[in-house]
Scaffold this motif. Structure first.
Motif, PDB file in Angstrom:
ATOM      1  N   PHE A   4      73.688 -10.404  54.142  1.00  0.00           N
ATOM      2  CA  PHE A   4      74.295  -9.754  52.977  1.00  0.00           C
ATOM      3  C   PHE A   4      73.340  -8.753  52.335  1.00  0.00           C
ATOM      4  CE2 PHE A   4      76.950 -13.620  53.228  1.00  0.00           C
ATOM      5  CZ  PHE A   4      78.173 -12.981  53.403  1.00  0.00           C
ATOM      6  N   GLU A   5      72.060  -9.096  52.299  1.00  0.00           N
ATOM      7  CA  GLU A   5      71.070  -8.178  51.745  1.00  0.00           C
ATOM      8  C   GLU A   5      70.972  -6.925  52.617  1.00  0.00           C
ATOM      9  OE1 GLU A   5      66.339  -8.241  50.755  1.00  0.00           O
ATOM     10  OE2 GLU A   5      67.448 -10.130  50.575  1.00  0.00           O
ATOM     11  N   SER A   6      70.995  -7.110  53.921  1.00  0.00           N
ATOM     12  CA  SER A   6      70.942  -5.986  54.858  1.00  0.00           C
ATOM     13  C   SER A   6      72.197  -5.122  54.735  1.00  0.00           C
ATOM     14  CB  SER A   6      70.796  -6.507  56.284  1.00  0.00           C
ATOM     15  OG  SER A   6      70.814  -5.449  57.202  1.00  0.00           O
ATOM     16  N   ALA A   7      73.350  -5.752  54.628  1.00  0.00           N
ATOM     17  CA  ALA A   7      74.612  -5.018  54.487  1.00  0.00           C
ATOM     18  C   ALA A   7      74.633  -4.236  53.178  1.00  0.00           C
ATOM     19  CB  ALA A   7      75.793  -5.984  54.549  1.00  0.00           C
ATOM     20  N   ASP A   8      74.143  -4.862  52.101  1.00  0.00           N
ATOM     21  CA  ASP A   8      74.089  -4.195  50.800  1.00  0.00           C
ATOM     22  C   ASP A   8      73.191  -2.965  50.865  1.00  0.00           C
ATOM     23  OD1 ASP A   8      74.666  -4.004  47.947  1.00  0.00           O
ATOM     24  OD2 ASP A   8      72.575  -4.629  47.654  1.00  0.00           O
ATOM     25  N   LYS A   9      72.050  -3.106  51.513  1.00  0.00           N
ATOM     26  CA  LYS A   9      71.104  -1.992  51.647  1.00  0.00           C
ATOM     27  C   LYS A   9      71.737  -0.857  52.458  1.00  0.00           C
ATOM     28  CE  LYS A   9      66.151  -1.620  52.020  1.00  0.00           C
ATOM     29  NZ  LYS A   9      65.945  -1.478  50.617  1.00  0.00           N
ATOM     30  N   SER A  10      72.450  -1.202  53.532  1.00  0.00           N
ATOM     31  CA  SER A  10      73.110  -0.192  54.365  1.00  0.00           C
ATOM     32  C   SER A  10      74.203   0.539  53.586  1.00  0.00           C
ATOM     33  CB  SER A  10      73.708  -0.836  55.615  1.00  0.00           C
ATOM     34  OG  SER A  10      72.684  -1.336  56.433  1.00  0.00           O
ATOM     35  N   LEU A  11      74.981  -0.215  52.811  1.00  0.00           N
ATOM     36  CA  LEU A  11      76.027   0.409  51.989  1.00  0.00           C
ATOM     37  C   LEU A  11      75.413   1.330  50.932  1.00  0.00           C
ATOM     38  CD1 LEU A  11      78.666  -2.418  51.498  1.00  0.00           C
ATOM     39  CD2 LEU A  11      78.969  -0.248  52.690  1.00  0.00           C
ATOM     40  N   ASN A  12      74.287   0.914  50.369  1.00  0.00           N
ATOM     41  CA  ASN A  12      73.619   1.727  49.369  1.00  0.00           C
ATOM     42  C   ASN A  12      73.150   3.055  49.969  1.00  0.00           C
ATOM     43  OD1 ASN A  12      72.714   2.041  46.637  1.00  0.00           O
ATOM     44  ND2 ASN A  12      70.627   1.775  47.387  1.00  0.00           N
ATOM     45  N   VAL A  13      72.625   3.020  51.184  1.00  0.00           N
ATOM     46  CA  VAL A  13      72.203   4.249  51.861  1.00  0.00           C
ATOM     47  C   VAL A  13      73.404   5.169  52.052  1.00  0.00           C
ATOM     48  CG1 VAL A  13      71.319   5.195  54.035  1.00  0.00           C
ATOM     49  CG2 VAL A  13      70.188   3.229  52.996  1.00  0.00           C
ATOM     50  N   LEU A  14      74.515   4.619  52.503  1.00  0.00           N
ATOM     51  CA  LEU A  14      75.739   5.399  52.699  1.00  0.00           C
ATOM     52  C   LEU A  14      76.206   5.999  51.366  1.00  0.00           C
ATOM     53  CD1 LEU A  14      78.088   6.230  54.607  1.00  0.00           C
ATOM     54  CD2 LEU A  14      79.177   4.067  54.004  1.00  0.00           C
ATOM     55  N   TYR A  15      76.216   5.179  50.350  1.00  0.00           N
ATOM     56  CA  TYR A  15      76.636   5.600  49.012  1.00  0.00           C
ATOM     57  C   TYR A  15      75.741   6.723  48.488  1.00  0.00           C
ATOM     58  CZ  TYR A  15      78.563   4.668  44.321  1.00  0.00           C
ATOM     59  OH  TYR A  15      79.209   4.756  43.123  1.00  0.00           O
ATOM     60  N   ASN A  16      74.424   6.555  48.636  1.00  0.00           N
ATOM     61  CA  ASN A  16      73.480   7.567  48.153  1.00  0.00           C
ATOM     62  C   ASN A  16      73.609   8.874  48.915  1.00  0.00           C
ATOM     63  OD1 ASN A  16      72.654   5.729  46.291  1.00  0.00           O
ATOM     64  ND2 ASN A  16      70.760   5.192  47.335  1.00  0.00           N
ATOM     65  N   ASN A  17      73.894   8.801  50.211  1.00  0.00           N
ATOM     66  CA  ASN A  17      74.109  10.022  50.984  1.00  0.00           C
ATOM     67  C   ASN A  17      75.339  10.772  50.476  1.00  0.00           C
ATOM     68  OD1 ASN A  17      71.869   9.914  52.675  1.00  0.00           O
ATOM     69  ND2 ASN A  17      72.908   8.613  54.154  1.00  0.00           N
ATOM     70  N   GLU A  18      76.360  10.052  50.042  1.00  0.00           N
ATOM     71  CA  GLU A  18      77.540  10.702  49.464  1.00  0.00           C
ATOM     72  C   GLU A  18      77.189  11.383  48.142  1.00  0.00           C
ATOM     73  OE1 GLU A  18      80.598  11.239  50.842  1.00  0.00           O
ATOM     74  OE2 GLU A  18      79.614  10.396  52.613  1.00  0.00           O
ATOM     75  N   PHE A  19      76.317  10.751  47.355  1.00  0.00           N
ATOM     76  CA  PHE A  19      75.857  11.387  46.115  1.00  0.00           C
ATOM     77  C   PHE A  19      75.113  12.686  46.414  1.00  0.00           C
ATOM     78  CE2 PHE A  19      76.054   7.366  43.448  1.00  0.00           C
ATOM     79  CZ  PHE A  19      76.919   7.898  42.508  1.00  0.00           C
ATOM     80  N   VAL A  20      74.276  12.670  47.430  1.00  0.00           N
ATOM     81  CA  VAL A  20      73.527  13.879  47.810  1.00  0.00           C
ATOM     82  C   VAL A  20      74.500  14.979  48.212  1.00  0.00           C
ATOM     83  CG1 VAL A  20      71.963  14.848  49.549  1.00  0.00           C
ATOM     84  CG2 VAL A  20      71.382  12.693  48.416  1.00  0.00           C
ATOM     85  N   LYS A  21      75.489  14.638  49.020  1.00  0.00           N
ATOM     86  CA  LYS A  21      76.502  15.629  49.425  1.00  0.00           C
ATOM     87  C   LYS A  21      77.235  16.171  48.200  1.00  0.00           C
ATOM     88  CE  LYS A  21      77.407  13.520  53.915  1.00  0.00           C
ATOM     89  NZ  LYS A  21      78.390  12.732  54.682  1.00  0.00           N
TER      90      LYS A  21
END
Length: 178
Positions: A4-21
């Motif tokens: 769950f910690e790994s999945a949360d971290k992966s989702l956060n990376v995806l989410y942050n990349n959307e913020f950058v875009k």
């Protein structure tokens, strides 16, 4: 690291990349608005305030964005909270420049960091007095929030290549930040 910690971290990376875009898209749109219209002082601060509000992951900077709703919202955008609307850059008759400039632009945690608060306050003053541009203020804000480790800021910039991010934004905004 657990699943769950790994999945949360992966989702956060995806989410942050959307913020950058989103930030890069906002920069491109902002440049078009500046190029296409007559910009008085109040409208200039309003437009720059949209950029500063969109890019403030603490959600403290006054948020001036008015949204033109999108017709289609993809499942992923709905799931992540990106509704796909467009920013309405038209002047807002309710925008009061003096009120906006006097609002608090900083998270309360900054009260615990007097040097950083003074530094960011000075940068805000320099920006208001046209001694630095909004992008220089934006970079100072990033540095100060990195220093004080403001929770939301750190979370939403996690795994973002900051140098590349800043250079992409600078490249998009170069015409209006000279």
């Amino acid at each position: 690291m657990g699943f769950f910690e790994s999945a949360d971290k992966s989702l956060n990376v995806l989410y942050n990349n959307e913020f950058v875009k989103q930030d890069i898209k906002t920069s491109k749109e902002l440049v078009k608005v500046f190029q296409n219209g007559k910009i008085d002082t109040s409208y200039k601060f309003y437009l720059e305030g949209i950029f500063l509000g969109v890019t403030d992951r603490t959600s403290i900077h006054p948020y001036l964005v008015k949204v033109i709703p999108a017709e289609e919202k993809g499942f992923l955008n709905k799931l992540m909270g990106f509704q796909g609307g467009l920013i309405d850059y038209k002047p807002d008759d309710n925008f009061n420049l003096d009120e906006y400039l006097n609002l608090n632009w900083f998270p309360s945690i900054l009260e615990s960091y007097s040097d950083e608060k003074k530094d960011l306050g000075k940068s805000k003053e320099l920006y208001i007095n046209n001694k630095i541009n909004f992008f220089e203020y934006f970079i100072k804000r990033l540095k100060v929030y990195d220093t004080i480790k403001q929770k939301d800021h750190i979370l939403h910039y996690e795994n973002v290549d900051r140098e590349k991010y800043i250079e992409l934004l600078r490249s998009e905004l170069r015409i209006i930040i000279r």
